[in-house]
Design a protein around this motif. Sequence first.
Motif, PDB file in Angstrom:
ATOM      1  N   ASP A   1       0.850  -1.197   0.000  1.00 41.18           N
ATOM      2  CA  ASP A   1       0.000   0.000   0.000  1.00 41.18           C
ATOM      3  C   ASP A   1       0.882   1.241   0.000  1.00 41.18           C
ATOM      4  O   ASP A   1       1.606   1.499   0.960  1.00 41.18           O
TER       5      ASP A   1
ATOM      6  N   ARG B   1       3.389  -6.685   1.788  1.00 42.95           N
ATOM      7  CA  ARG B   1       2.678  -6.045   2.913  1.00 42.95           C
ATOM      8  C   ARG B   1       3.374  -4.784   3.445  1.00 42.95           C
ATOM      9  O   ARG B   1       3.126  -4.389   4.581  1.00 42.95           O
TER      10      ARG B   1
ATOM     11  N   THR C   1       3.650  -0.936   3.947  1.00 42.20           N
ATOM     12  CA  THR C   1       2.724   0.192   3.952  1.00 42.20           C
ATOM     13  C   THR C   1       3.518   1.493   4.003  1.00 42.20           C
ATOM     14  O   THR C   1       4.354   1.681   4.893  1.00 42.20           O
TER      15      THR C   1
ATOM     16  N   GLU D   1       2.449   5.328   4.274  1.00 35.18           N
ATOM     17  CA  GLU D   1       1.187   6.010   4.568  1.00 35.18           C
ATOM     18  C   GLU D   1       0.862   7.147   3.608  1.00 35.18           C
ATOM     19  O   GLU D   1      -0.289   7.352   3.258  1.00 35.18           O
TER      20      GLU D   1
ATOM     21  N   SER E   1       6.313  -6.181   5.484  1.00 38.42           N
ATOM     22  CA  SER E   1       5.546  -5.657   6.626  1.00 38.42           C
ATOM     23  C   SER E   1       6.159  -4.418   7.257  1.00 38.42           C
ATOM     24  O   SER E   1       5.753  -4.023   8.365  1.00 38.42           O
TER      25      SER E   1
ATOM     26  N   HIS F   1       6.583  -0.490   7.904  1.00 36.74           N
ATOM     27  CA  HIS F   1       5.579   0.579   7.976  1.00 36.74           C
ATOM     28  C   HIS F   1       6.296   1.916   7.892  1.00 36.74           C
ATOM     29  O   HIS F   1       7.045   2.282   8.796  1.00 36.74           O
TER      30      HIS F   1
END
Length: 397
Positions: A325, A358, A360, A362, A376, A378
């Motif tokens: 994302d 996975r 991310t 933001e 994963s 972030h």
Amino acid sequence: MSVSTAVVLAAGEGTRLRPLTRNRPKPMLPAANRPILEHVFDALVDAGMDELVCVVGYKHDRVQDHFGPSYRDVPVQYVRQHKQLGSGHALLQARAAVDGPPLVVNGDRLIESSMVEAVAEGFERHGPSAALAVMEHPDAGQYGAVVLENEDLTEIIEKPTTGEYRLINAGIYAFDASIFDEIADTPRSAGELALTDTIARLAEREQVRGVRCEGMWVDATYPWDLLTVARTVLARGKVDVTEREEGVWVHADARVHDDATLRPPVVVGPDSEIGPGAVVGPDAALGYNVTVGANVTVERTVLDADARVDAGSVLVDTVTGQDVDVGAGSVVPGGQADVRVGNEVFEDQRLGAVLADRVTAEGDVSFDPGTLVGPSAHLHTGAHARGQIPDGAEVMR
């Protein structure tokens, strides 16, 4: 001796492709919008193989769940290599599943059916104990060199240290059924059983035929190579999506806004969506269920399944894993960079960033060229990413 069973060696991880291989084996990484292994299976089926035996190991469920018991109506049988102890050891695991002479290929390199056919024909016509595909290549040191005399193999050099060699071992073989006994009798080196060691031993006392081949042969060794793989696949139209116009392939279930621009070559996979004002391509590959938001730019980039890129973002020379994302306004500028893979630095590689499964980001996240982001991780709003970012890391502004 008719060759109709293909053994596909697909047990390895592909450690030099980390972080993309943290959750799946190298053969399941994307070649444009489909796994590399699908292209390999296609070549074998198109060449007339009527049974596929797939040797799996690392993350074996990712292969078995994807393909199931058959591929294009050809049965697929799976055998496990529980420990990755070399290519010869991998082939040996298929012994009970093979009746007759096997054709053997690596499951992590794109090949063409014509090459498979040439090796099978050379084996059947000349009756050697083994036949293998050889190709001219400028970097024999990376793939292993061969020496031929009157088309018979006289020497196979796994890691040549000089630049005098021009022929490489292309990793497509046909063997007499006795190959399994030959492998079992081959001494291990550093605990591993290499198929090339067995072939070298065979060549000392029996005929091993070198079959000169041409055509598509692409290997992804490092993360940036997946961009080259995608470019090659698109250039050759090796996609399973109907062509909408020259160089533009859009799946019937994809949705492309009328105000979006697709620059060829580009492929858009099933259930994907491209928003207004987005510019996708050239050399862009979107997998299953990819979302590209409004006014996004995607160029020379591979977006794997379930990736989402929100409004106003720019991705150039980028490879994503699955379920990534990328928030609005994020930028991967692309270009040349020195890329650190493990403890080794590779200078002047064309790579914007790799975002593993996975990840991310933001929003308003910026990336230095050559950034590798582990699964994963972030990246918070406004963060700046550079170098190697570990699995599960939190990167703040």
